[in-house]
Design an enzyme around this catalytic site. Structure first.
Site, PDB file in Angstrom:
ATOM      1  N   LEU A 188      46.295  38.182  29.239  1.00  0.00           N
ATOM      2  CA  LEU A 188      45.117  37.459  29.707  1.00  0.00           C
ATOM      3  C   LEU A 188      44.298  38.328  30.650  1.00  0.00           C
ATOM      4  O   LEU A 188      44.854  38.953  31.558  1.00  0.00           O
ATOM      5  CB  LEU A 188      45.531  36.178  30.438  1.00  0.00           C
ATOM      6  CG  LEU A 188      44.449  35.499  31.294  1.00  0.00           C
ATOM      7  CD1 LEU A 188      43.336  34.934  30.415  1.00  0.00           C
ATOM      8  CD2 LEU A 188      45.052  34.409  32.177  1.00  0.00           C
ATOM      9  N   SER A 189      42.979  38.347  30.470  1.00  0.00           N
ATOM     10  CA  SER A 189      42.048  38.962  31.406  1.00  0.00           C
ATOM     11  C   SER A 189      42.399  40.434  31.615  1.00  0.00           C
ATOM     12  O   SER A 189      42.361  41.219  30.667  1.00  0.00           O
ATOM     13  CB  SER A 189      42.048  38.168  32.714  1.00  0.00           C
ATOM     14  OG  SER A 189      40.967  38.545  33.539  1.00  0.00           O
ATOM     15  N   ALA A 190      42.743  40.848  32.841  1.00  0.00           N
ATOM     16  CA  ALA A 190      43.164  42.234  33.058  1.00  0.00           C
ATOM     17  C   ALA A 190      44.389  42.554  32.214  1.00  0.00           C
ATOM     18  O   ALA A 190      44.543  43.680  31.720  1.00  0.00           O
ATOM     19  CB  ALA A 190      43.461  42.471  34.534  1.00  0.00           C
TER      20      ALA A 190
END
Length: 381
Positions: A145-147
């Site tokens: 997720l995300s980073a």
């Protein structure tokens, strides 16, 4: 004024930390140590279900900023699904000494290049888990997720021969940024490499010639943290190596959300995108019903569709074992070769889940949570 316990809880939520910071009852993970030189100084956490199948698959899961491995596992439900289906899950975990917000350093060239930094640490963890537990090299997958999604994209680019598939949730394309200012610009959809340059960066990240991992991309249409243009960039980066055009092979509705699929010349689904209408920044969940998994929380969003289950299905992890075996020879990772580390891996130890910290340690960590939150707000040096 709110009482101190409520204040601590609110500050903890803002910082993405568990209140009290003792070992969470929701932590089903064990520590894996001695897996290599660990140049990225990451922590390795592992889940092995009691029904671990012979030559089981391995899923590598990368948490987002401010999150921990155990927290992301609790929200996403990956260990729940692993217990149902009999595969292993590896959770690399960022350390605050590397990144104050616990983000994987997806934009730092020294951390995303092959055999370097955090990427090398994750690769060492994977190899140690495969060798120690007899896992299937043809069925290794990665998601985040995300980073963590951006770092998953980096791992897929740097080590495409390792993975049969990947899933990038609210993440960014490999090589889209190399500095902190660029990282923030790309997250907001400003600037960045062209489609042609993204495809060149992917091919240049390794000497791999194929077959390539199948890729699942998930994005909220209302995400203002990592805007939807980033999902388009991830898709564009992988279309060329899979030899598919810009137009999807088919578009359909799944649990009320839009799914687009690209199939290769053999009719095999190799790319998919899910656009979650009205969803902000986070992992899409469905926590109720017979197919419910995980639990809602910050950046873990119950929107009526389980990304965990659908990703696993796309990877063919949730199919009957007989069909999984039949399909193994045609999986993306069929040509995988054993990893040849520059140094001989040390004996790997998987430690039992630790007991809760004592009261003195808990109190100290509560104090640190408050102090860190005050510093983040600019109210304390």
């Amino acid at each position: 004024m709110r009482n101190i316990s409520d204040t601590i809880a609110r500050l903890s939520a803002i910082r993405g930390r568990p209140v009290g910071s003792g070992q969470s009852k929701d932590d089903h993970l064990s520590d894996m140590t001695g897996f290599g030189s660990n140049p990225g100084a990451l922590r390795a956490r592992l889940y092995l279900p009691k029904n671990l199948a012979r030559q089981a698959a391995l899923v590598v899961v990368l948490h987002g900023c401010t999150q921990t491995a155990a927290g992301y596992d609790h929200g996403s439900g990956w260990s729940e699904l692993a217990a149902e289906q009999g595969f292993a899950v590896l959770f690399p975990e960022q350390q605050r000494a590397n990144n104050a917000n616990l983000c994987f350093n997806w934009f730092v060239p020294g951390d995303i290049s092959r055999d370097s930094g955090e990427a090398a640490s994750i690769r060492q963890m994977i190899e140690a888990a495969v060798v120690t537990h007899g896992l299937d090299r043809k069925r290794i997958f990665i998601t985040g997720l995300s980073a963590g999604g951006a770092m998953a994209a980096a791992m897929l680019a740097a080590y495409p021969e390792v993975f049969a598939g990947g899933a990038i949730i609210a993440g960014l394309a490999y090589g889209s940024a190399s500095t902190i200012p660029e990282a923030f610009d790309r997250m907001r959809g400003h600037g960045g490499p062209s489609k042609t340059e993204l495809q060149r960066l992917l091919r240049a990240a390794s000497s791999h010639k194929g077959p390539w991992p199948r890729i699942s991309v998930w994005q909220g249409s209302a995400d203002t943290t990592v805007v939807p243009a980033n999902a388009d960039a991830v898709l564009a980066q992988w279309q060329s190596v899979h030899g598919v055009g810009e137009r999807p092979t088919r578009t359909e509705k799944v649990d009320g959300q839009t799914r687009k699929v690209w199939s290769d010349s053999n009719g095999r689904d190799v790319l998919e995108t899910y656009t979650i209408a009205g969803m902000g920044h986070g992992t899409p969940l469905k926590t109720s019903g017979d197919d419910g998994l995980g639990g809602a929380g910050p950046f873990m969003l119950d929107v009526g569709i389980s990304s965990t289950r659908h990703i696993a299905h796309f990877w063919e992890l949730t199919e009957p074992k007989v069909r999984r075996k039949a399909n193994a020879e045609t999986a993306s990772g069929a040509a995988l070769q054993p990893f040849a580390p520059k140094e001989k891996p040390r004996a790997v130890r998987v430690d039992p889940t630790p007991e809760p910290a004592n009261a003195r340690g808990t109190a100290g960590r509560i104090t640190k949570v408050i102090e860190d939150a005050l510093r983040a707000a600019g109210l304390m040096r």
